[in-house]
Scaffold this motif. Structure first.
Motif, mmCIF file in Angstrom:
data_model
loop_
_atom_site.group_PDB
_atom_site.id
_atom_site.type_symbol
_atom_site.label_atom_id
_atom_site.label_comp_id
_atom_site.label_asym_id
_atom_site.label_seq_id
_atom_site.Cartn_x
_atom_site.Cartn_y
_atom_site.Cartn_z
ATOM 1 N N ALA A 30 31.330 -3.818 0.610
ATOM 2 C CA ALA A 30 31.347 -4.321 -0.768
ATOM 3 C C ALA A 30 29.931 -4.552 -1.288
ATOM 4 O O ALA A 30 29.636 -4.281 -2.459
ATOM 5 N N GLY A 31 29.051 -5.039 -0.420
ATOM 6 C CA GLY A 31 27.667 -5.290 -0.827
ATOM 7 C C GLY A 31 26.933 -4.007 -1.203
ATOM 8 O O GLY A 31 26.143 -3.979 -2.151
ATOM 9 N N LEU A 35 25.353 -2.677 -4.886
ATOM 10 C CA LEU A 35 24.029 -2.082 -5.131
ATOM 11 C C LEU A 35 24.138 -0.809 -5.967
ATOM 12 O O LEU A 35 23.361 -0.595 -6.901
ATOM 13 N N TYR A 36 25.100 0.044 -5.608
ATOM 14 C CA TYR A 36 25.321 1.274 -6.381
ATOM 15 C C TYR A 36 25.623 0.945 -7.848
ATOM 16 O O TYR A 36 25.117 1.584 -8.761
ATOM 17 N N LEU A 37 26.475 -0.046 -8.045
ATOM 18 C CA LEU A 37 26.889 -0.405 -9.407
ATOM 19 C C LEU A 37 25.723 -1.027 -10.178
ATOM 20 O O LEU A 37 25.439 -0.648 -11.319
ATOM 21 N N GLN A 38 25.022 -1.968 -9.530
ATOM 22 C CA GLN A 38 23.903 -2.655 -10.191
ATOM 23 C C GLN A 38 22.825 -1.674 -10.643
ATOM 24 O O GLN A 38 22.205 -1.854 -11.690
ATOM 25 N N ALA A 39 22.620 -0.600 -9.863
ATOM 26 C CA ALA A 39 21.556 0.362 -10.174
ATOM 27 C C ALA A 39 21.827 1.157 -11.450
ATOM 28 O O ALA A 39 20.927 1.814 -11.976
ATOM 29 N N VAL A 116 24.228 -8.325 -12.781
ATOM 30 C CA VAL A 116 24.106 -8.402 -11.314
ATOM 31 C C VAL A 116 25.244 -9.248 -10.738
ATOM 32 O O VAL A 116 25.870 -8.878 -9.738
ATOM 33 N N HIS A 117 25.519 -10.371 -11.389
ATOM 34 C CA HIS A 117 26.590 -11.266 -10.923
ATOM 35 C C HIS A 117 27.950 -10.558 -10.960
ATOM 36 O O HIS A 117 28.682 -10.551 -9.967
#
Length: 285
Positions: A30-31, A35-39, A116-117
Motif C-alpha cells: 500500500a505504501g 508513492l505512485y499516486l502521490q507522484a 499526500v494525505h
C-alpha cells in the motif's frame, strides 16, 4: 501493565480500526501504491524532488514514512505529537520552484499536504481491503475519519479533509484534472521498478521487489495507468494477486514480522499489555 488506563494508549488507541489495520504486512504494498499516486501531482512531487535526492534516498523516504505511521499509530500521545511537530517544522522550511512560471511555493501548501494525505489513506484502505483484510463499509469510513488526526499532525485543518469514502471519492474527482505524469513522476516510476541495489542483491530485486512494485502499480486506479502510459492486468486478476499475496504474507507469524525495526507494535504491547496486540478480527469489536 495490561491495563490501558494505566498507560498512554496514544492518539489512535487499541480500539481503533487504524490500530488493527496498520499491523498488516500488506501496508508495504500500500505504501508503494501511495508513492505512485502521490507522484502524479506535479506540484507535490516537485516539492519532493527539489528538496531531496530521491533516487539515492528513496529507501530512506519510505522508511521515514513507515516510521511516522508507526509512531503516530502505536506510540504515546507525546511521541505522536512530537513526530507531527517535526514534520510540520521541516515542511515549513522547504520551497519548490515551478519551472514553467518560476513561481516559488511552500511544500506545506494545503493543496499539497491534502493530496499526500489522501493518496496515502486511500492506498492503505484500498490495498488492504482488496487483499482480503476484513472491513465493512462502515469500518472503512471509520478508518478514514480516524485519520483526521494524522491530517492535523502534518498541518492540515481537519475541516478540509475527507472524513468518509464518499467525501474521499469526491475529492479525487475534483483533483484529477490537475494530475499528470511529468518528468518527476517518470523518475519515481523508474526508481520503483529499478531501485539502485548492491550487485549481490540484484537477483533479490528482480524476484521480490519488482513483484511488489508491479503489484502496487497494478492496484492503482485506471486513470493512473493511463497517465503513466503503462497498462495493468485486468482488475479481477489484480485482485486475485493481491489476495494471494496477502494470504501468503499473513502466514508469516506476526511476532516475526514485528521484529523488524523500529518495532513500534512490540513496544506498544510492552507498554499496554498483550491485549493491545493488533489483529483483523478485533476490528468489529
Amino acid at each position: 501493565m495490561g491495563d490501558f488506563a494505566a498507560a498512554d494508549p496514544g492518539l489512535f488507541t487499541p480500539g481503533s480500526v487504524t490500530w488493527q489495520m496498520h499491523g498488516d504486512p500488506m501496508m508495504w504494498v500500500a505504501g508503494i501504491r501511495a508513492l505512485y499516486l502521490q507522484a502524479l501531482h506535479p506540484r507535490a512531487v516537485r516539492g519532493v524532488m527539489q528538496n531531496s535526492d530521491f533516487r539515492r534516498d528513496a529507501w530512506g523516504r519510505l522508511m521515514r514514512t513507515a516510521n511516522f505511521v508507526g509512531t503516530t499509530t502505536y506510540g504515546t500521545t507525546e511521541a505522536a505529537e512530537r513526530a507531527g511537530a517535526r514534520v510540520r517544522k521541516i515542511h515549513g522550511m522547504l520551497k519548490a520552484t515551478d519551472p514553467d512560471t518560476g513561481e516559488r511555493y511552500g511544500v506545506d501548501e494545503t493543496e499539497l499536504l491534502l493530496w499526500v494525505h489522501c493518496a496515502e489513506i486511500d492506498s492503505y484502505l484500498h490495498v488492504l481491503r482488496r487483499s482480503g483484510f476484513p472491513l465493512t463499509d462502515a469500518q472503512a469510513d471509520r478508518y478514514i475519519s480516524e485519520h483526521l488526526v494524522s491530517a492535523r499532525l502534518v498541518g492540515l485543518d481537519p475541516e478540509d479533509v475527507p472524513a468518509d469514502r464518499k467525501a474521499m471519492a469526491a475529492y479525487f474527482e475534483t483533483v484529477r484534472p490537475r494530475l499528470a505524469a511529468g518528468d518527476e513522476a517518470r523518475a519515481v516510476d523508474d526508481f520503483l521498478l529499478r531501485p539502485p541495489t548492491h550487485p549481490l542483491l540484484v537477483p533479490v530485486r528482480e524476484v521480490l521487489w519488482r513483484r511488489v512494485a508491479h503489484l502496487a502499480y497494478a492496484s492503482l486506479p485506471p486513470y493512473a495507468h493511463e497517465l503513466y502510459g503503462r497498462p495493468a492486468p485486468a482488475p479481477a486478476a489484480v485482485t486475485r494477486r493481491l489476495r494471494a499475496t496477502g494470504t501468503l504474507l499473513r502466514c508469516v507469524p506476526a511476532r516475526l514480522r514485528w521484529q523488524l525495526p523500529p518495532k513500534h507494535i512490540l513496544r506498544a504491547m510492552a507498554r499496554l499489555g498483550p491485549g493491545a496486540r493488533p489483529a483483523p478480527y478485533k476490528v468489529g469489536r
